[in-house]
Write a protein that holds these residues in place. Structure first.
Motif, PDB file in Angstrom:
ATOM      1  N   ILE A 119       0.883  -1.296   0.093  1.00 43.41           N
ATOM      2  CA  ILE A 119       0.143  -0.039  -0.010  1.00 43.41           C
ATOM      3  C   ILE A 119       0.889   1.366   0.099  1.00 43.41           C
ATOM      4  CG2 ILE A 119      -1.558   1.252   1.241  1.00 43.41           C
ATOM      5  CD1 ILE A 119      -2.585  -1.590   2.820  1.00 43.41           C
TER       6      ILE A 119
ATOM      7  N   VAL B 137       1.371   4.138   1.396  1.00 41.92           N
ATOM      8  CA  VAL B 137       0.968   4.864   2.798  1.00 41.92           C
ATOM      9  C   VAL B 137       1.608   6.413   2.468  1.00 41.92           C
ATOM     10  CG1 VAL B 137       0.969   2.856   4.148  1.00 41.92           C
ATOM     11  CG2 VAL B 137       2.974   4.190   4.067  1.00 41.92           C
TER      12      VAL B 137
ATOM     13  N   LEU C 103      -1.244   8.484   1.615  1.00 44.26           N
ATOM     14  CA  LEU C 103      -2.740   8.216   2.495  1.00 44.26           C
ATOM     15  C   LEU C 103      -2.622   9.341   3.483  1.00 44.26           C
ATOM     16  CD1 LEU C 103      -3.043   4.270   3.287  1.00 44.26           C
ATOM     17  CD2 LEU C 103      -4.386   5.861   1.907  1.00 44.26           C
TER      18      LEU C 103
ATOM     19  N   TYR D  95       5.560   0.630   6.729  1.00 46.14           N
ATOM     20  CA  TYR D  95       5.458  -0.150   8.052  1.00 46.14           C
ATOM     21  C   TYR D  95       5.030   0.975   9.282  1.00 46.14           C
ATOM     22  CZ  TYR D  95       6.260  -4.177   5.419  1.00 46.14           C
ATOM     23  OH  TYR D  95       5.998  -5.121   4.116  1.00 46.14           O
TER      24      TYR D  95
ATOM     25  N   HIS E 145       1.310   2.234  13.055  1.00 48.96           N
ATOM     26  CA  HIS E 145       1.052   1.635  11.729  1.00 48.96           C
ATOM     27  C   HIS E 145       0.029   2.018  11.046  1.00 48.96           C
ATOM     28  CE1 HIS E 145       0.978  -1.888   8.952  1.00 48.96           C
ATOM     29  NE2 HIS E 145       1.938  -2.219   9.474  1.00 48.96           N
TER      30      HIS E 145
ATOM     31  N   THR F 286      -1.735   1.054   8.427  1.00 49.09           N
ATOM     32  CA  THR F 286      -3.040   0.266   8.276  1.00 49.09           C
ATOM     33  C   THR F 286      -3.715  -0.081   9.648  1.00 49.09           C
ATOM     34  OG1 THR F 286      -1.894  -1.765   8.158  1.00 49.09           O
ATOM     35  CG2 THR F 286      -2.022  -0.464   5.997  1.00 49.09           C
ATOM     36  N   SER F 287      -3.049   0.433  11.043  1.00 45.19           N
ATOM     37  CA  SER F 287      -3.994   0.031  11.909  1.00 45.19           C
ATOM     38  C   SER F 287      -5.368   0.707  12.163  1.00 45.19           C
ATOM     39  CB  SER F 287      -3.054   0.501  13.060  1.00 45.19           C
ATOM     40  OG  SER F 287      -3.106   1.950  13.306  1.00 45.19           O
ATOM     41  N   ASP F 288      -6.201   0.157  13.100  1.00 43.39           N
ATOM     42  CA  ASP F 288      -7.642   1.003  13.304  1.00 43.39           C
ATOM     43  C   ASP F 288      -7.254   2.330  13.766  1.00 43.39           C
ATOM     44  OD1 ASP F 288      -8.722  -1.469  12.371  1.00 43.39           O
ATOM     45  OD2 ASP F 288      -9.190  -2.318  14.522  1.00 43.39           O
TER      46      ASP F 288
ATOM     47  N   LYS G  50      -6.847   4.664  11.053  1.00 39.87           N
ATOM     48  CA  LYS G  50      -7.676   4.614  10.050  1.00 39.87           C
ATOM     49  C   LYS G  50      -8.840   5.935  10.502  1.00 39.87           C
ATOM     50  CE  LYS G  50      -7.609   0.173   8.241  1.00 39.87           C
ATOM     51  NZ  LYS G  50      -8.043  -1.335   8.032  1.00 39.87           N
TER      52      LYS G  50
END
Length: 67
Positions: free
Chosen positions: A5, A7, A10, A33, A53, A55-57, A60
């Motif tokens: 991804i 990131v 993002l 990461y 991280h 992509t962690s909850d 997000k």
């Protein structure tokens, strides 16, 4: 083909992001990461560098702070 991804797209470097608990973080480095950031309080960085991280909850839930 890689499934990494991107990131870096993002989260914008040097931008501020608000967490659901009201804390604000400034992103200083975006890697595959981890996001490295500092908490901002009253316009100043407080505490040590925080790694999240991407992509962690928790990541997000971060919302970019706009003026």
């Amino acid at each position: 083909m890689h499934n990494n991804i991107m990131v870096q797209h993002l989260f914008k470097l040097n931008s501020l992001y608000r967490a659901p608990d009201g804390r604000v973080f400034k992103i200083v480095l975006s890697e595959v990461y981890n996001l490295r950031c500092f908490e901002i309080l009253d316009g100043n960085m407080v505490g040590g560098m925080i790694k999240i991280h991407p992509t962690s909850d928790f990541a997000k839930t971060l919302v970019e702070v706009t003026k």
